[in-house]
Design a protein around this motif. Structure first.
Motif, PDB file in Angstrom:
ATOM      1  N   VAL A 187       0.846  -1.200   0.000  1.00  0.00           N
ATOM      2  CA  VAL A 187       0.000   0.000   0.000  1.00  0.00           C
ATOM      3  C   VAL A 187       0.881   1.250   0.000  1.00  0.00           C
ATOM      4  N   ASN A 188       1.896   1.235   0.828  1.00  0.00           N
ATOM      5  CA  ASN A 188       2.820   2.373   0.927  1.00  0.00           C
ATOM      6  C   ASN A 188       3.491   2.640  -0.424  1.00  0.00           C
ATOM      7  N   LYS A 189       3.939   1.582  -1.088  1.00  0.00           N
ATOM      8  CA  LYS A 189       4.599   1.725  -2.391  1.00  0.00           C
ATOM      9  C   LYS A 189       3.619   2.217  -3.457  1.00  0.00           C
ATOM     10  N   ALA A 190       2.385   1.744  -3.373  1.00  0.00           N
ATOM     11  CA  ALA A 190       1.368   2.189  -4.335  1.00  0.00           C
ATOM     12  C   ALA A 190       1.088   3.675  -4.175  1.00  0.00           C
ATOM     13  N   LEU A 191       1.060   4.139  -2.946  1.00  0.00           N
ATOM     14  CA  LEU A 191       0.849   5.573  -2.693  1.00  0.00           C
ATOM     15  C   LEU A 191       2.046   6.390  -3.174  1.00  0.00           C
ATOM     16  N   LEU A 192       3.237   5.838  -3.015  1.00  0.00           N
ATOM     17  CA  LEU A 192       4.437   6.526  -3.513  1.00  0.00           C
ATOM     18  C   LEU A 192       4.378   6.657  -5.026  1.00  0.00           C
ATOM     19  N   ARG A 193       3.936   5.615  -5.704  1.00  0.00           N
ATOM     20  CA  ARG A 193       3.776   5.681  -7.162  1.00  0.00           C
ATOM     21  C   ARG A 193       2.682   6.661  -7.551  1.00  0.00           C
ATOM     22  N   ALA A 194       1.735   6.867  -6.644  1.00  0.00           N
ATOM     23  CA  ALA A 194       0.650   7.828  -6.904  1.00  0.00           C
ATOM     24  C   ALA A 194       1.060   9.250  -6.534  1.00  0.00           C
ATOM     25  N   LEU A 250       2.241   7.623   5.353  1.00  0.00           N
ATOM     26  CA  LEU A 250       1.878   6.705   6.430  1.00  0.00           C
ATOM     27  C   LEU A 250       0.445   6.928   6.895  1.00  0.00           C
ATOM     28  N   GLU A 251       0.045   8.206   6.977  1.00  0.00           N
ATOM     29  CA  GLU A 251      -1.337   8.499   7.374  1.00  0.00           C
ATOM     30  C   GLU A 251      -2.315   7.916   6.356  1.00  0.00           C
ATOM     31  N   LEU A 252      -2.004   8.080   5.082  1.00  0.00           N
ATOM     32  CA  LEU A 252      -2.892   7.568   4.042  1.00  0.00           C
ATOM     33  C   LEU A 252      -2.803   6.044   3.920  1.00  0.00           C
ATOM     34  N   THR A 253      -1.645   5.479   4.254  1.00  0.00           N
ATOM     35  CA  THR A 253      -1.525   4.017   4.256  1.00  0.00           C
ATOM     36  C   THR A 253      -2.493   3.411   5.262  1.00  0.00           C
ATOM     37  N   ASP A 254      -2.580   4.018   6.436  1.00  0.00           N
ATOM     38  CA  ASP A 254      -3.537   3.543   7.451  1.00  0.00           C
ATOM     39  C   ASP A 254      -4.974   3.640   6.924  1.00  0.00           C
ATOM     40  N   HIS A 255      -5.259   4.753   6.253  1.00  0.00           N
ATOM     41  CA  HIS A 255      -6.610   4.968   5.711  1.00  0.00           C
ATOM     42  C   HIS A 255      -6.945   3.924   4.650  1.00  0.00           C
ATOM     43  N   VAL A 256      -6.045   3.723   3.696  1.00  0.00           N
ATOM     44  CA  VAL A 256      -6.287   2.771   2.607  1.00  0.00           C
ATOM     45  C   VAL A 256      -6.348   1.344   3.152  1.00  0.00           C
ATOM     46  N   ALA A 257      -5.452   1.017   4.076  1.00  0.00           N
ATOM     47  CA  ALA A 257      -5.428  -0.334   4.644  1.00  0.00           C
ATOM     48  C   ALA A 257      -6.736  -0.664   5.349  1.00  0.00           C
ATOM     49  N   SER A 258      -7.292   0.304   6.070  1.00  0.00           N
ATOM     50  CA  SER A 258      -8.556   0.062   6.781  1.00  0.00           C
ATOM     51  C   SER A 258      -9.701  -0.201   5.798  1.00  0.00           C
ATOM     52  N   VAL A 259      -9.649   0.454   4.631  1.00  0.00           N
ATOM     53  CA  VAL A 259     -10.666   0.218   3.611  1.00  0.00           C
ATOM     54  C   VAL A 259     -10.499  -1.170   3.007  1.00  0.00           C
ATOM     55  N   LEU A 260      -9.261  -1.531   2.673  1.00  0.00           N
ATOM     56  CA  LEU A 260      -8.995  -2.815   2.016  1.00  0.00           C
ATOM     57  C   LEU A 260      -9.288  -3.999   2.934  1.00  0.00           C
ATOM     58  N   GLU A 261      -9.103  -3.810   4.245  1.00  0.00           N
ATOM     59  CA  GLU A 261      -9.358  -4.897   5.186  1.00  0.00           C
ATOM     60  C   GLU A 261     -10.836  -5.309   5.192  1.00  0.00           C
ATOM     61  N   LYS A 262     -11.700  -4.414   4.762  1.00  0.00           N
ATOM     62  CA  LYS A 262     -13.141  -4.703   4.747  1.00  0.00           C
ATOM     63  C   LYS A 262     -13.585  -5.332   3.433  1.00  0.00           C
ATOM     64  N   GLN A 263     -12.663  -5.435   2.485  1.00  0.00           N
ATOM     65  CA  GLN A 263     -13.032  -5.955   1.161  1.00  0.00           C
ATOM     66  C   GLN A 263     -12.633  -7.427   1.015  1.00  0.00           C
ATOM     67  N   GLN A 321      -5.584  -6.683  -6.645  1.00  0.00           N
ATOM     68  CA  GLN A 321      -6.616  -6.108  -7.508  1.00  0.00           C
ATOM     69  C   GLN A 321      -7.422  -5.040  -6.770  1.00  0.00           C
ATOM     70  N   ASN A 322      -7.742  -5.305  -5.507  1.00  0.00           N
ATOM     71  CA  ASN A 322      -8.474  -4.326  -4.695  1.00  0.00           C
ATOM     72  C   ASN A 322      -7.658  -3.051  -4.493  1.00  0.00           C
ATOM     73  N   LEU A 323      -6.361  -3.216  -4.255  1.00  0.00           N
ATOM     74  CA  LEU A 323      -5.482  -2.055  -4.056  1.00  0.00           C
ATOM     75  C   LEU A 323      -5.395  -1.231  -5.329  1.00  0.00           C
ATOM     76  N   ALA A 324      -5.153  -1.890  -6.452  1.00  0.00           N
ATOM     77  CA  ALA A 324      -5.048  -1.175  -7.732  1.00  0.00           C
ATOM     78  C   ALA A 324      -6.356  -0.455  -8.053  1.00  0.00           C
TER      79      ALA A 324
END
Length: 201
Positions: A11-18, A27-40, A46-49
């Motif tokens: 997730v961190n690397k994907a945000l860096l590419r973004a 790191l703040e956004l990694t926590d945010h994205v991770a919490s969303v992905l954990e519910k999927q 594929q969910n991350l992309a």
């Protein structure tokens, strides 16, 4: 599902590419994205992309919000530290040095001598940022607030000896901008150590 360490790093690397460049924001956004992905359900990659692709505007908006917050904190501390005893001593020390130089220098050369003192102080101010680049350290959001300040100070400092050739005024002016430049060094280092401890960079 609970994300693994490797998935959180992905997730961190994907945000860096973004183009989420600043480490603390990432790191703040990694926590945010991770919490969303954990519910999927389904494939993590594929969910991350899909999330990154579908939420580019949201991520940019959050990135700018955190950038403004970090920049404001940096500038606030910079100007607060300006009234510290260390900066006051540096300011008075430069005035004292200028007065000594004034006893021996031709009045027309005072601006040059004081500008050279400012250049040394300015070098101290920009050193932490240059050091971080060469050491390839992570950048933090507070950099944005402080980074442009040396440039703003530099331009009038180059021309001040033409605008106001009075030696006594030049001593006080260059003492102030010199002390201010050293303050940039102190503030940048203090914030870097603080953010490094907070985010374990």
């Amino acid at each position: 599902m609970k994300l693994t360490t490797e998935q959180i790093q992905a997730v961190n690397k994907a945000l860096l590419r973004a183009r989420i460049a600043h480490y603390d924001i990432r790191l703040e956004l990694t926590d945010h994205v991770a919490s969303v992905l954990e519910k999927q359900e389904g494939d993590f990659e594929q969910n991350l992309a899909a999330y990154i692709n579908d939420n580019k505007k949201l991520l940019r908006r959050l990135n700018y919000k955190f950038m403004r917050t970090g920049a404001t904190k940096g500038l606030k501390l910079l100007f607060t530290n300006l009234f510290s005893w260390r900066i006051l001593l540096i300011f008075l020390g430069i005035i004292g040095l200028g007065k000594v130089i004034q006893q021996f220098a031709v009045p027309d050369d005072m601006g040059i001598f004081m500008f050279l003192i400012f250049v040394v102080c300015s070098g101290m101010g920009t050193y932490p940022a240059i050091e971080n680049i060469f050491r390839k350290r992570e950048s933090f959001s507070f950099d944005l607030g402080i980074a442009f300040v040396p440039t703003i100070v530099l331009y009038p400092s180059i021309l001040m000896q033409r605008w106001v050739p009075n030696p006594d005024f030049l001593i006080v002016y260059y003492a102030f901008v010199g002390a201010f430049s050293v303050n940039i060094n102190f503030t940048t280092r203090a914030l870097y150590h603080k953010y490094t401890r907070m985010y374990h960079a």
